[in-house]
Scaffold this active site. Sequence first.
Site, PDB file in Angstrom:
ATOM      1  N   HIS A  46      49.346  55.577  63.628  1.00 36.51           N
ATOM      2  CA  HIS A  46      48.694  54.986  64.802  1.00 36.51           C
ATOM      3  C   HIS A  46      47.227  54.705  64.497  1.00 36.51           C
ATOM      4  O   HIS A  46      46.421  55.630  64.320  1.00 36.51           O
ATOM      5  CB  HIS A  46      48.803  55.921  66.006  1.00 36.51           C
ATOM      6  CG  HIS A  46      48.184  55.351  67.238  1.00 36.51           C
ATOM      7  ND1 HIS A  46      48.857  54.507  68.084  1.00 36.51           N
ATOM      8  CD2 HIS A  46      46.936  55.449  67.727  1.00 36.51           C
ATOM      9  CE1 HIS A  46      48.054  54.138  69.060  1.00 36.51           C
ATOM     10  NE2 HIS A  46      46.871  54.704  68.864  1.00 36.51           N
ATOM     11  N   HIS A  99      48.193  45.600  65.002  1.00 44.59           N
ATOM     12  CA  HIS A  99      49.378  44.824  64.634  1.00 44.59           C
ATOM     13  C   HIS A  99      48.964  43.421  64.242  1.00 44.59           C
ATOM     14  O   HIS A  99      47.965  42.886  64.735  1.00 44.59           O
ATOM     15  CB  HIS A  99      50.390  44.771  65.791  1.00 44.59           C
ATOM     16  CG  HIS A  99      49.805  44.338  67.088  1.00 44.59           C
ATOM     17  ND1 HIS A  99      49.093  45.205  67.899  1.00 44.59           N
ATOM     18  CD2 HIS A  99      49.796  43.139  67.728  1.00 44.59           C
ATOM     19  CE1 HIS A  99      48.695  44.554  68.972  1.00 44.59           C
ATOM     20  NE2 HIS A  99      49.096  43.287  68.899  1.00 44.59           N
ATOM     21  N   HIS A 101      50.424  39.580  64.089  1.00 44.38           N
ATOM     22  CA  HIS A 101      51.479  38.654  64.510  1.00 44.38           C
ATOM     23  C   HIS A 101      51.773  37.712  63.341  1.00 44.38           C
ATOM     24  O   HIS A 101      50.844  37.138  62.760  1.00 44.38           O
ATOM     25  CB  HIS A 101      51.003  37.788  65.680  1.00 44.38           C
ATOM     26  CG  HIS A 101      50.629  38.548  66.922  1.00 44.38           C
ATOM     27  ND1 HIS A 101      51.402  38.533  68.062  1.00 44.38           N
ATOM     28  CD2 HIS A 101      49.563  39.325  67.214  1.00 44.38           C
ATOM     29  CE1 HIS A 101      50.816  39.262  69.001  1.00 44.38           C
ATOM     30  NE2 HIS A 101      49.691  39.759  68.505  1.00 44.38           N
TER      31      HIS A 101
END
Length: 113
Positions: A46, A99, A101
Amino acid sequence: MNDCIFCKIIKGEIPSKKVYEDDSVCAFHDINPNAPVHVLVVPKTHIPSMNAVDESNIDAVSKVLLAIPKVASTLGLSNGYRVINNCGEDGGQTVPHIHFHILGGRKLSVKLN
Ligand code: 5GP
Ligand code: ZN
């Protein structure tokens, strides 16, 4: 961290359509795709956002970058694709687990840079 949607997806506690996984990285289809192919590539650890990248976690982030061309190849994006990271409120980040994309499957139109 326990409330993080992407940590739950990584652990299999929330269903997703995974397209790639290794010891450090997970990639799965975006639930609300903005292109014919829209996949999210995340570190299994994380990390809240690009702003949290530092010497202590750069290995995990670099493994995400290394996975991106493999994921793109798996997805058949031989004609190219776009990689996007949204950071923070002005960047439009909605999930606080870093993240990237991958968008493709057609000629992408809007370019902001
Ligand atoms: P951001 O806006 O933070 O850059 O991107 C978050 C992305 O996560 C959005 O494109 C959104 O559609 C996607 N997303 C949010 N919740 C889920 C979920 O539960 N499953 C999947 N597969 N994607 C999600
Ligand atoms: Zn997380």
